[in-house]
Write a protein that holds these residues in place. Structure first.
Motif, PDB file in Angstrom:
ATOM      1  N   LEU A 154     -27.388  33.331  46.297  1.00  0.00           N
ATOM      2  CA  LEU A 154     -28.227  34.298  45.132  1.00  0.00           C
ATOM      3  C   LEU A 154     -29.521  33.875  45.154  1.00  0.00           C
ATOM      4  O   LEU A 154     -30.559  34.463  45.121  1.00  0.00           O
ATOM      5  CB  LEU A 154     -27.202  34.490  44.023  1.00  0.00           C
ATOM      6  CG  LEU A 154     -28.030  35.533  42.885  1.00  0.00           C
ATOM      7  CD1 LEU A 154     -26.761  36.485  42.955  1.00  0.00           C
ATOM      8  CD2 LEU A 154     -28.033  34.950  41.642  1.00  0.00           C
ATOM      9  N   VAL A 155     -29.510  32.295  44.957  1.00  0.00           N
ATOM     10  CA  VAL A 155     -30.844  31.592  44.600  1.00  0.00           C
ATOM     11  C   VAL A 155     -31.469  31.195  45.963  1.00  0.00           C
ATOM     12  O   VAL A 155     -32.831  31.001  45.639  1.00  0.00           O
ATOM     13  CB  VAL A 155     -30.520  30.344  43.801  1.00  0.00           C
ATOM     14  CG1 VAL A 155     -29.552  30.938  42.685  1.00  0.00           C
ATOM     15  CG2 VAL A 155     -29.902  29.304  44.350  1.00  0.00           C
ATOM     16  N   SER A 156     -31.169  31.540  46.965  1.00  0.00           N
ATOM     17  CA  SER A 156     -31.714  30.853  48.098  1.00  0.00           C
ATOM     18  C   SER A 156     -32.963  31.191  48.539  1.00  0.00           C
ATOM     19  O   SER A 156     -33.586  30.610  49.158  1.00  0.00           O
ATOM     20  CB  SER A 156     -30.961  30.805  49.374  1.00  0.00           C
ATOM     21  OG  SER A 156     -30.620  32.345  49.772  1.00  0.00           O
ATOM     22  N   ARG A 157     -33.574  32.430  48.275  1.00  0.00           N
ATOM     23  CA  ARG A 157     -34.594  33.197  48.629  1.00  0.00           C
ATOM     24  C   ARG A 157     -35.630  32.882  47.331  1.00  0.00           C
ATOM     25  O   ARG A 157     -36.454  33.444  47.406  1.00  0.00           O
ATOM     26  CB  ARG A 157     -34.489  34.441  49.149  1.00  0.00           C
ATOM     27  CG  ARG A 157     -34.019  34.537  50.377  1.00  0.00           C
ATOM     28  CD  ARG A 157     -33.508  35.833  50.749  1.00  0.00           C
ATOM     29  NE  ARG A 157     -34.218  36.166  51.944  1.00  0.00           N
ATOM     30  CZ  ARG A 157     -33.944  37.418  52.697  1.00  0.00           C
ATOM     31  NH1 ARG A 157     -33.324  38.203  52.213  1.00  0.00           N
ATOM     32  NH2 ARG A 157     -34.871  37.619  53.788  1.00  0.00           N
ATOM     33  N   GLY A 158     -35.452  32.386  46.181  1.00  0.00           N
ATOM     34  CA  GLY A 158     -36.106  32.486  45.093  1.00  0.00           C
ATOM     35  C   GLY A 158     -36.762  31.199  44.963  1.00  0.00           C
ATOM     36  O   GLY A 158     -36.834  30.223  45.637  1.00  0.00           O
ATOM     37  N   SER A 159     -37.620  30.971  43.925  1.00  0.00           N
ATOM     38  CA  SER A 159     -38.181  29.735  43.815  1.00  0.00           C
ATOM     39  C   SER A 159     -37.361  28.718  42.858  1.00  0.00           C
ATOM     40  O   SER A 159     -36.522  29.131  42.206  1.00  0.00           O
ATOM     41  CB  SER A 159     -39.749  29.765  43.246  1.00  0.00           C
ATOM     42  OG  SER A 159     -39.631  30.657  42.009  1.00  0.00           O
ATOM     43  N   ASN A 160     -37.749  27.323  42.735  1.00  0.00           N
ATOM     44  CA  ASN A 160     -36.990  26.640  41.770  1.00  0.00           C
ATOM     45  C   ASN A 160     -35.581  26.692  41.961  1.00  0.00           C
ATOM     46  O   ASN A 160     -34.674  26.694  41.200  1.00  0.00           O
ATOM     47  CB  ASN A 160     -37.174  26.677  40.321  1.00  0.00           C
ATOM     48  CG  ASN A 160     -38.598  26.811  39.987  1.00  0.00           C
ATOM     49  OD1 ASN A 160     -39.461  25.748  40.562  1.00  0.00           O
ATOM     50  ND2 ASN A 160     -39.257  27.786  39.095  1.00  0.00           N
ATOM     51  N   ARG A 161     -35.148  26.564  43.359  1.00  0.00           N
ATOM     52  CA  ARG A 161     -33.828  26.976  43.883  1.00  0.00           C
ATOM     53  C   ARG A 161     -32.899  26.054  43.036  1.00  0.00           C
ATOM     54  O   ARG A 161     -31.539  26.390  42.617  1.00  0.00           O
ATOM     55  CB  ARG A 161     -33.639  26.877  45.213  1.00  0.00           C
ATOM     56  CG  ARG A 161     -34.178  27.989  46.140  1.00  0.00           C
ATOM     57  CD  ARG A 161     -34.351  27.512  47.440  1.00  0.00           C
ATOM     58  NE  ARG A 161     -35.436  28.365  47.916  1.00  0.00           N
ATOM     59  CZ  ARG A 161     -36.138  28.167  49.031  1.00  0.00           C
ATOM     60  NH1 ARG A 161     -36.050  26.959  49.754  1.00  0.00           N
ATOM     61  NH2 ARG A 161     -37.030  28.687  49.579  1.00  0.00           N
ATOM     62  N   GLY A 162     -33.066  24.537  43.279  1.00  0.00           N
ATOM     63  CA  GLY A 162     -32.176  23.739  42.809  1.00  0.00           C
ATOM     64  C   GLY A 162     -31.915  23.773  41.343  1.00  0.00           C
ATOM     65  O   GLY A 162     -30.703  23.999  40.709  1.00  0.00           O
ATOM     66  N   THR A 163     -33.057  23.908  40.595  1.00  0.00           N
ATOM     67  CA  THR A 163     -32.646  24.081  39.172  1.00  0.00           C
ATOM     68  C   THR A 163     -31.923  25.252  38.779  1.00  0.00           C
ATOM     69  O   THR A 163     -31.048  25.724  37.898  1.00  0.00           O
ATOM     70  CB  THR A 163     -34.095  24.291  38.332  1.00  0.00           C
ATOM     71  OG1 THR A 163     -34.792  23.335  38.919  1.00  0.00           O
ATOM     72  CG2 THR A 163     -33.752  23.822  36.662  1.00  0.00           C
ATOM     73  N   LEU A 164     -32.484  26.514  39.424  1.00  0.00           N
ATOM     74  CA  LEU A 164     -31.915  27.854  39.329  1.00  0.00           C
ATOM     75  C   LEU A 164     -30.278  27.818  39.755  1.00  0.00           C
ATOM     76  O   LEU A 164     -29.661  28.725  38.775  1.00  0.00           O
ATOM     77  CB  LEU A 164     -32.628  28.897  40.209  1.00  0.00           C
ATOM     78  CG  LEU A 164     -32.255  30.550  39.715  1.00  0.00           C
ATOM     79  CD1 LEU A 164     -32.559  30.701  38.418  1.00  0.00           C
ATOM     80  CD2 LEU A 164     -32.942  31.402  40.785  1.00  0.00           C
ATOM     81  N   ALA A 165     -29.982  27.296  40.348  1.00  0.00           N
ATOM     82  CA  ALA A 165     -28.616  27.269  40.996  1.00  0.00           C
ATOM     83  C   ALA A 165     -27.716  26.638  39.905  1.00  0.00           C
ATOM     84  O   ALA A 165     -26.652  27.387  39.449  1.00  0.00           O
ATOM     85  CB  ALA A 165     -28.438  26.022  42.350  1.00  0.00           C
ATOM     86  N   GLY A 166     -28.113  25.792  39.269  1.00  0.00           N
ATOM     87  CA  GLY A 166     -27.351  24.982  38.062  1.00  0.00           C
ATOM     88  C   GLY A 166     -27.399  26.159  36.918  1.00  0.00           C
ATOM     89  O   GLY A 166     -26.475  26.392  36.180  1.00  0.00           O
TER      90      GLY A 166
END
Lengths: 225, 241, 191
Positions: A154-166
C-alpha cells in the motif's frame, strides 16, 4: 504436475530467499532491530522485577515494532530498486502476495522466536502454559506477516514510505495485539485460562481474516494498472 | 429548510437544559454533555461505515464519485470523532475526576481516531491521483474490520467490560428518561442532517474540481492571454516517409 | 494486438495526452515520436500496465504476462539475481519456457549468464531486458528507446529482434532515433 499457483508462489519464495541470502544486510538489520527493541523495552524495568501481568504487553509491543520495522521491506524494497514493474508485468498479484507473505511469515516466526527468547531471558519471567503462548505467537506471526506485507504494498509507491508504513500498520494491528496480550497474559500467569484460549482463537480468526482479504486488496492497490 | 433546522436545533438546546437530569451520575447536571457526545459518536459510526462502503464501491467500479464520497464521509467522521473525543474527555474529568482513565470505550475510540487520521496520512503521501485514490480506498476498506471490532466488540468483552467506567449500565437499567432519549435522538437527527448537508457540499465541490481539471487550461484564459497549459496535445497519424 | 481507446494521462492539472485511440496489429510497427517530456515513455508504461491511466482503457490481450513484452531504458533489474536467474524467474512466474540458452545467444549475453544484475553494464542490462521482453514470444512488444546507450553491436541486435518477429508481432517503439524510425509502418507524434 505442479499447479500454476504453486509454481508462481514457489518462484516468489525462492526469489525472496535468494535475495535475502545474497544481500544479508536486511536479515542482519532485522536481527539487530529486534534485539534492540527487546532490550529497550526490557530496560524500562531496569533494576526492578517485571510484573508477570505486564510481561505479555511488553512482549507483544516488541513483536509489533520488530515486525513492522523489518517486514515492510517486502514491497518497499521492490519500488526503491525499481523492480516492482517487473513483477507487475510477470506475475499475478495474488501469487506475489502469497509468495512474499509466506516468506515474511518465515522471517517473522524466526524474529518472534528470537524476540521471545531474548525477552524472557532479560525479563526473568516464567511461562505457565507454553502451548497457549506458542499458538498465540504463531498466529500472531502469521497475522503480522500478512498485514504488514499488504501495508508494505500500500505504501510502496507513496512518499515517506518508512514512516507511513508505521502510521498505517500499527493502528490496524491493535486488535491483534489486544487479543495476543490477553492470551499471553493468561499463558504467563496461568490465570483466566478460558479467556486466554478464547483470545488465542481470536488471534487466529484475525489471521484468517487478514489472509482472506489481503490478496484482493493488494491486487487493487499494487497489481492492477 | 435551513431556518427550520436552526429553529429545531435551538429548541433542542433549550430542551437539553430543561429535561430532568439522568440518574446514576456523580454530577447529574453536568452529564448533559451526553446530549452532544452521544450523537457525535453515533454520527461517527454512520460516516465511518459509509466511507468504508464507498471505498469498496470505488475499488469495484473505479468511478470517481465513490472516491469523492469516501473522502467526504471520512472527513466528516474525523470531525465528529474529534468532537466525541473532546466531549468525552470533558465528561471524564467532570464525572470521574481525570481527563483520561484508559476506559475501554475511551481507548478504543482513540484508536478509531488514529485509524481515521492515518487515512489522511495515506492520501498525503501520493501525488498521482489514481494511486492516491486506490491506496486510500484499500486502506479505508482495511480499517472496516478493526473499526467494527473497536466499536462493537472490544468494549463489550467480559474481561474489558468489568473495568469500564462508561455508563452503559445507567443506560441499560433505564437511567435515561424518555425525555432524555428524545433530546438525544433529536440532536442526533439534527447533527446527522447537518453532516449530510456538509457531505453533499463536499462531494459537489470535488465534482466541480474534477470538471475544472478535465477542462484543463481552457478556463484559465482571460482576454487574449494564452492558457497556462495546452489542453489536448495534437496527435497525428501519418504514413512514414 | 495492443491498443487503447480514449486514453488520457494527467499529472496534476497538466494533460500529457488525451483522447488517444490506437490499435496496433501483428505485422505493424507504431513509432511514437516526441520531444523529451511529451509523454512517449508514459504512454508505453500505460500500455504495459505499470502506470495507471487517468481515463480510457487499454487492450493488452487475454493474459498480458504472455501477450505483452516490454523493455524500457530506465527499467532496473534485480541487483542480486544473475542474468540466467532473471530469465528463470520470469518464466516461472509467467508460465512459459525459460529458453535461457536460446535467448542469451540471441542477445549475445551467453558469456554473462552468471553475472549479477548490479554488475551489468547499461548495454548488457538493455540486452537482458530485450531477452525478457521476447521470452514468451508475445504477439505485442513495447520498446522504449531500445537503442539508447547501445553500441553498434547492440543496435544490430535490436534490429535483428524486430526484423525476425515483425511479421507475427505488433511493435510499439518510443524513440527519437532516426535509425529506429525505419521500422515504422505508422507514426504518431506527441506534443
Amino acid at each position: 504436475m505442479k499447479s500454476p499457483w504453486a509454481r508462481e508462489i514457489g518462484a516468489m519464495v525462492r526469489k525472496e530467499f535468494r535475495t535475502e541470502l545474497r544481500s544479508k544486510s536486511a536479515s542482519y538489520t532485522a536481527f539487530m532491530l529486534s534485539a534492540i527493541t527487546v532490550f529497550t523495552l526490557a530496560f524500562a524495568f531496569y533494576g526492578r522485577e517485571l510484573p508477570p501481568d505486564a510481561a505479555s504487553g511488553m512482549l507483544w509491543a516488541a513483536l509489533l515494532f520488530a515486525g513492522v520495522g523489518t517486514l515492510t521491506r517486502a514491497f518497499v524494497a521492490e519500488e526503491e530498486q525499481g523492480t516492482g514493474d517487473l513483477l507487475r508485468m510477470w506475475a499475478h498479484p495474488h501469487a506475489v502476495y502469497w509468495g512474499k507473505a509466506l516468506f515474511a511469515f518465515l522471517q517473522m516466526s524466526a524474529t518472534a522466536g528470537l524476540v521471545t527468547l531474548l525477552f524472557f531471558m532479560l525479563a526473568g519471567v516464567g511461562v505457565s502454559n507454553y502451548a497457549m503462548l506458542g499458538l498465540a505467537l504463531l498466529g500472531g506471526s502469521a497475522a503480522l506477516a500478512g498485514m504488514v506485507t499488504l501495508v508494505s504494498a500500500l505504501v510502496s509507491r507513496g512518499s515517506n514510505r518508512g514512516t507511513l508504513a508505521g502510521v498505517v500498520a500499527l493502528p490496524l494491528l491493535v486488535p491483534l495485539v489486544a487479543l495476543g496480550v490477553t492470551a499471553g497474559r493468561s499463558a504467563i500467569t496461568g490465570l483466566a485460562q478460558p479467556a486466554g484460549w478464547a483470545s488465542c482463537g481470536g488471534v487466529w480468526c484475525y489471521t484468517l481474516l487478514v489472509l482472506a482479504m489481503a490478496p484482493y486488496q493488494l491486487a487493487a492497490v499494487w497489481g492492477e494498472p | 429548510m435551513k431556518w427550520l433546522a436552526l429553529l429545531g436545533m435551538s429548541a433542542l438546546i433549550i430542551a437539553s437544559f430543561q429535561v430532568p437530569p439522568a440518574l446514576g451520575f456523580p454530577e447529574p447536571e453536568l452529564a448533559r454533555i451526553i446530549f452532544f457526545h452521544l450523537p457525535c459518536a453515533f454520527s461517527t459510526v454512520v460516516f465511518v461505515l459509509f466511507a468504508a462502503y464507498s471505498s469498496y464501491r470505488y475499488l469495484a467500479t473505479r468511478e470517481w464519485i465513490w472516491e469523492f464520497r469516501a473522502l467526504a464521509a471520512t472527513e466528516i467522521s474525523l470531525g465528529t470523532a474529534v468532537a466525541t473525543m473532546l466531549s468525552g474527555i470533558l465528561f471524564s474529568k467532570v464525572q470521574w475526576g481525570a481527563w483520561w482513565h484508559w476506559d475501554p470505550r475511551q481507548t478504543s475510540f482513540l484508536i478509531v481516531l488514529i485509524l481515521l487520521g492515518a487515512y489522511f496520512a495515506v492520501r498525503m503521501s501520493f501525488e498521482e491521483e489514481v494511486s492516491r485514490a486506490r491506496a486510500a480506498a484499500v486502506y479505508s476498506s482495511l480499517t472496516l474490520v478493526p473499526v467494527l471490532f473497536l466499536f462493537f466488540v472490544f468494549p463489550r468483552l467480559p474481561q474489558v467490560l468489568k473495568n469500564s467506567l462508561h455508563p452503559s449500565t445507567t443506560v441499560q437499567s433505564g437511567g435515561f428518561s424518555q425525555d432524555y432519549w428524545t433530546v438525544v435522538l433529536g440532536v442526533f437527527i439534527m447533527l446527522l442532517g447537518t453532516c449530510i448537508w456538509i457531505y453533499k457540499l463536499h462531494v459537489r465541490t470535488s465534482l466541480l474540481e474534477q470538471v475544472l481539471k478535465d477542462q484543463d487550461g481552457q478556463l484559465e484564459t482571460s482576454g487574449n492571454r494564452p492558457t497556462a497549459y495546452r489542453v489536448d496535445r495534437g496527435v497525428s497519424l501519418r504514413e512514414p516517409d | 494486438m495492443v491498443g487503447c481507446e480514449g486514453l488520457g494521462k494527467r499529472y496534476g492539472r497538466r494533460w500529457l495526452f488525451r483522447h488517444l485511440d490506437l490499435a496496433v496489429a501483428p505485422g505493424e510497427c507504431l513509432v511514437v515520436l516526441g520531444i523529451n517530456g511529451s509523454g512517449k515513455s508514459t504512454l508505453l508504461k500505460i500500455l504495459a500496465g505499470v502506470v495507471p491511466a487517468t481515463e480510457g482503457r487499454c487492450d493488452r490481450g487475454s493474459d498480458p504476462r504472455l501477450t505483452l513484452g516490454y523493455a524500457a531504458l530506465d527499467q532496473p533489474v534485480y541487483p542480486v539475481l544473475t542474468v540466467a536467474e532473471h530469465l528463470e524467474l520470469a518464466a516461472e512466474l509467467r508460465g512459459c519456457s525459460p529458453r535461457v540458452e536460446e535467448l542469451l545467444a540471441e542477445v549475445d549475453l551467453a558469456y554473462a549468464a552468471g553475472v549479477a544484475g548490479r554488475h551489468l553494464s547499461t548495454g548488457m542490462r538493455a540486452r537482458l531486458k530485450f531477452a525478457l521482453a521476447v521470452q514468451a514470444e508475445p504477439p505485442a512488444i513495447l520498446l522504449d528507446e531500445p537503442s539508447a546507450g547501445l553500441d553498434e553491436k547492440g543496435r544490430h541486435i535490436v534490429g535483428r529482434i524486430i526484423e525476425s518477429r515483425r511479421a507475427r508481432t505488433a511493435f510499439v517503439l518510443a524513440t527519437n532515433d532516426p535509425e529506429e524510425r525505419r521500422f515504422a509502418t505508422h507514426e504518431i507524434a506527441l506534443g
